[in-house]
Design a protein around this motif. Structure first.
Motif, short mmCIF file in Angstrom:
data_model
loop_
_atom_site.label_atom_id
_atom_site.label_comp_id
_atom_site.label_asym_id
_atom_site.label_seq_id
_atom_site.Cartn_x
_atom_site.Cartn_y
_atom_site.Cartn_z
N ASP A 1 -12.95 12.99 4.54
CA ASP A 1 -13.48 12.92 5.75
C ASP A 1 -12.56 12.96 7.18
OD1 ASP A 1 -16.40 10.63 5.08
OD2 ASP A 1 -13.96 9.57 4.27
N ASP A 2 -12.13 14.12 6.57
CA ASP A 2 -11.36 14.74 7.51
C ASP A 2 -9.61 13.73 7.82
OD1 ASP A 2 -11.96 17.09 7.61
OD2 ASP A 2 -13.07 16.53 9.47
N VAL A 3 -8.84 12.61 6.83
CA VAL A 3 -8.56 11.21 7.24
C VAL A 3 -6.56 12.50 6.75
CG1 VAL A 3 -6.97 9.60 6.78
CG2 VAL A 3 -9.58 9.43 7.29
N PHE A 4 -5.68 13.11 7.32
CA PHE A 4 -4.79 13.29 6.79
C PHE A 4 -3.71 12.28 6.94
CE2 PHE A 4 -5.87 14.34 11.42
CZ PHE A 4 -4.67 14.44 11.95
N LEU A 5 -2.03 13.06 6.39
CA LEU A 5 -1.47 12.11 7.04
C LEU A 5 -0.95 11.61 8.36
CD1 LEU A 5 1.35 12.80 3.54
CD2 LEU A 5 -0.01 10.69 4.15
N GLY A 6 -0.61 10.48 8.48
CA GLY A 6 0.14 10.21 9.74
C GLY A 6 -0.63 9.79 11.49
N MET A 7 -1.84 9.47 10.40
CA MET A 7 -2.74 9.33 11.17
C MET A 7 -2.21 7.59 12.15
SD MET A 7 -6.03 11.12 10.24
CE MET A 7 -7.52 10.62 11.66
N PRO A 8 -2.79 7.71 13.00
CA PRO A 8 -2.44 6.53 13.93
C PRO A 8 -4.02 5.72 13.43
CG PRO A 8 -2.25 7.93 15.27
CD PRO A 8 -2.68 8.62 14.21
N ALA A 9 -3.39 3.95 13.31
CA ALA A 9 -4.62 3.50 12.28
C ALA A 9 -4.42 2.14 13.52
CB ALA A 9 -4.65 2.64 11.29
N VAL A 10 -5.60 2.40 14.55
CA VAL A 10 -6.07 0.91 15.71
C VAL A 10 -7.27 0.28 15.89
CG1 VAL A 10 -4.32 2.78 16.57
CG2 VAL A 10 -6.62 2.87 17.26
N THR A 11 -7.09 -0.88 16.18
CA THR A 11 -8.16 -1.94 16.45
C THR A 11 -8.49 -1.61 18.62
OG1 THR A 11 -6.98 -3.46 16.40
CG2 THR A 11 -8.28 -3.12 14.46
N ALA A 12 -9.79 -2.54 18.99
CA ALA A 12 -9.92 -2.50 20.32
C ALA A 12 -8.26 -4.01 20.57
CB ALA A 12 -10.59 -2.82 20.12
N GLU A 13 -7.72 -4.27 19.59
CA GLU A 13 -6.45 -5.43 20.26
C GLU A 13 -4.58 -4.71 20.39
OE1 GLU A 13 -8.41 -6.34 17.88
OE2 GLU A 13 -9.80 -6.73 19.67
N GLY A 14 -4.85 -3.00 19.67
CA GLY A 14 -3.64 -2.85 19.56
C GLY A 14 -3.73 -1.83 18.28
N VAL A 15 -1.78 -1.66 17.96
CA VAL A 15 -2.11 -0.51 17.03
C VAL A 15 -1.91 -1.22 15.55
CG1 VAL A 15 0.16 0.97 15.96
CG2 VAL A 15 -0.66 0.95 18.55
N VAL A 16 -2.79 -0.97 14.99
CA VAL A 16 -3.05 -1.04 13.15
C VAL A 16 -1.76 -0.77 12.30
CG1 VAL A 16 -3.80 -1.87 11.16
CG2 VAL A 16 -4.63 -1.98 13.14
N GLY A 17 -1.21 0.60 12.53
CA GLY A 17 -0.37 1.26 11.55
C GLY A 17 -0.31 2.61 11.42
N GLN A 18 -0.03 3.49 9.82
CA GLN A 18 -0.54 4.39 10.45
C GLN A 18 -0.82 5.07 8.14
OE1 GLN A 18 3.32 7.80 9.97
NE2 GLN A 18 3.81 5.39 10.54
N VAL A 19 -1.60 5.86 8.58
CA VAL A 19 -1.90 7.04 7.02
C VAL A 19 -0.75 7.18 6.50
CG1 VAL A 19 -3.06 8.24 5.93
CG2 VAL A 19 -4.04 7.22 7.99
N VAL A 20 -0.12 6.59 4.93
CA VAL A 20 0.96 7.06 4.52
C VAL A 20 0.54 7.44 3.32
CG1 VAL A 20 2.79 5.62 5.61
CG2 VAL A 20 0.81 4.44 3.03
N GLU A 21 -0.84 7.78 3.09
CA GLU A 21 -1.49 8.41 1.36
C GLU A 21 -2.65 8.55 1.81
OE1 GLU A 21 0.54 6.53 -1.94
OE2 GLU A 21 0.16 7.71 -3.43
N VAL A 22 -3.29 9.91 1.37
CA VAL A 22 -4.49 10.59 1.15
C VAL A 22 -5.22 10.82 -0.04
CG1 VAL A 22 -6.02 11.41 2.57
CG2 VAL A 22 -4.31 10.79 3.94
N ALA A 23 -5.81 9.98 -0.80
CA ALA A 23 -6.72 10.11 -1.92
C ALA A 23 -8.50 11.17 -1.52
CB ALA A 23 -7.54 9.62 -2.19
N PRO A 24 -8.79 11.63 -2.02
CA PRO A 24 -9.83 12.44 -1.44
C PRO A 24 -11.08 11.46 -0.85
CG PRO A 24 -9.76 12.73 -3.87
CD PRO A 24 -8.88 12.75 -3.27
N ARG A 25 -11.27 10.01 -1.45
CA ARG A 25 -12.56 8.85 -0.70
C ARG A 25 -12.26 7.62 0.21
NH1 ARG A 25 -17.27 8.07 -3.92
NH2 ARG A 25 -15.16 8.36 -5.94
N VAL A 26 -10.59 7.77 -0.38
CA VAL A 26 -9.70 6.38 0.09
C VAL A 26 -8.10 7.19 0.93
CG1 VAL A 26 -10.90 5.13 -1.71
CG2 VAL A 26 -8.53 5.56 -2.35
#
Lengths: 297, 168
Positions: free
Chosen positions: A165-190
């Motif tokens: 799904d084009d997710v890559f390392l370091g992508m910020p994860a957010v919600t409308a409320e604010g920052v959640v974290g960042q992607v630290v590991e990527v597998a094909p579907r999770v």
């Protein structure tokens, strides 16, 4: 070898339970085949030793994430289905006989109300996410939380989007409320997201009011803003946002609100405690922002 | 057969630990279900099967938890070695809940120390209440899980015995 009884009374469990791993064995006519298991054990031990101290996405890590991800998806789906069954049918079981029809009617209306409330809440959440999503360019990827960290001392979660799904390392994860974290590991579907409350997380931030900069670190439940010199203007209830300095998080994303400021006697820096804007226990979906690729795959 | 069933159980336990257990309210604590399986594998299963199950659980937990690999897996393996060496007097089913609770304390302590050594600046917060509550709930969860694991093992052995008898 100590002789063990085959079955013993088990007072703690109030029933009898087997006391031995193996009942009295008969003489085997052929030698037991232990080699496959020993070889598998050796293989797993080598695999374990190879992964110790590593943070790279090796095959074993990807296989584990993918493998457990399948179960997590299944469990997530089953949980939702079970919740639906509970709401629709099981709640009616306790209805008394004499006013069965009336109570059933009340229950039905209550269920409809609960379902409508749930739908309204979901719609509200999705609308806020959608509104927030439209403010981000390029458009972010929406991901559902399917698993969480099994350990007491770390804070990560598994989402149902991966490299396909084009997710890559370091992508910020957010919600409308604010920052959640960042992607630290990527597998094909999770993918695995390191929450901002994890002790290993460090984000470049600034005080929205006074523009004072610092590093926001997690302590498991909350944040601590570090490296802010004494005498600088940080006050309770100030909003802390990302500074955009490291290029990882876009500038201006909310992280939390200052809950306590301590000007200690010793040291150069203030102790600043920050309450997260995001309720990490209630997270259902996050947006993954496709920023610049800062880390090699 | 025993090996395959316990590998499936290990997978189920890992999935439950990462999906169902985090949904529990904070006051209910956080039981360590993989550790209950580890205790069972260490004191009730044959060495080769127990070690393979422990390694799989240890690798799984290690990859799914946090960002640093190593501390959790090594702590699980060390606990397996300790329990295995003392499994003679501890092999009774009623001991398992107590061992699971105690094991949770030891493993959490080892993971905390491992994290403190690996990343001195990012040491997690040691919360006595959470750790003790986790140990207690692990012990409580070990009661039904131990019975389940024992029943599984007994059923498989019964089947194997019947197969051997019919073959002879």
């Amino acid at each position: 070898m100590q002789a063990r009884p085959d079955r013993i009374a088990c007072p703690m469990l109030s029933l009898s339970c087997s006391s031995t791993p193996m009942p009295m064995r008969r003489k085997r006519t052929h030698p037991p085949r232990r080699w496959p298991r020993i070889l598998l054990g050796l293989f797993l031990a080598i695999l374990l030793l190879a992964t110790v101290g590593s943070r790279e996405s090796s095959l074993s890590r990807i296989l584990t994430l993918e493998g457990v991800g399948v179960g997590q998806r299944l469990f997530h789906w089953m949980g939702e289905a079970a919740a639906g069954v509970w709401d629709r049918y099981i709640a009616l079981v306790r209805v008394r006989e004499e006013n069965k029809r009336l109570r059933a009617e009340i229950d039905r209306l209550r269920q409809e109300l609960a379902a409508n409330r749930e739908a309204a809440n979901t719609a509200l959440l999705l609308r806020r996410l959608l509104q927030f999503r439209e403010t981000i360019q390029p458009p972010p990827i929406t991901a559902t939380v399917i698993g969480r960290d099994p350990s007491l001392f770390s804070a990560t979660m598994i989402v149902d989007r991966g490299a396909t799904d084009d997710v890559f390392l370091g992508m910020p994860a957010v919600t409308a409320e604010g920052v959640v974290g960042q992607v630290v590991e990527v597998a094909p579907r999770v993918a695995k997201v390191l929450l901002a409350t994890d002790p290993n997380s460090a984000i470049d931030v600034l005080d929205q009011r006074s523009r004072v900069q610092g590093i926001l670190k997690g302590n498991g439940q909350n944040y601590i803003m570090e490296y802010v010199l004494k005498g600088t203007d940080v006050q309770k209830d100030d909003i802390i946002v990302t500074s955009g300095m490291n290029g990882l998080f876009p500038k201006g994303l909310v992280l939390g609100v200052v809950s306590k400021v301590i000007q200690g006697q010793r040291g150069m820096f203030q102790q600043i405690f920050v309450r997260p804007a995001v309720d990490f226990h209630q997270l259902e979906a996050v947006l993954l922002i496709p920023t610049e690729r800062l880390f090699p795959e | 057969m025993l090996f395959c069933v316990f590998i499936i159980l290990a997978y189920v336990v890992l999935v439950l630990q990462t999906t169902l257990v985090p949904l529990l309210p904070p006051w209910a604590g956080r039981p360590d279900l993989p550790l209950v399986l580890l205790v069972h594998a260490a004191i009730r299963l044959p060495t080769a099967t127990g070690l393979a199950v422990t390694l799989l659980v240890a690798i799984g937990v290690d990859i799914l938890a946090g960002v640093h690999t190593g501390p959790a897996a090594l702590a699980y393996l060390a606990l397996f070695a300790i329990l295995r060496s003392a499994s003679g007097p501890l092999a009774l089913a009623p001991h398992q809940p107590m061992l699971a609770g105690l094991g949770t304390l030891l493993v959490n302590l080892a993971i905390y120390l491992g994290s403190a050594i690996l990343t001195p600046g990012d040491t997690p917060v040691w919360a006595w209440r959470q750790v003790l509550l986790g140990a207690l709930t692990t012990g409580v969860c070990a009661l039904p899980l131990t019975m389940l694991f024992d029943d599984c093992a007994a059923w498989i052995r019964r089947r194997q015995r019947l197969k051997r008898q019919s073959a002879t």
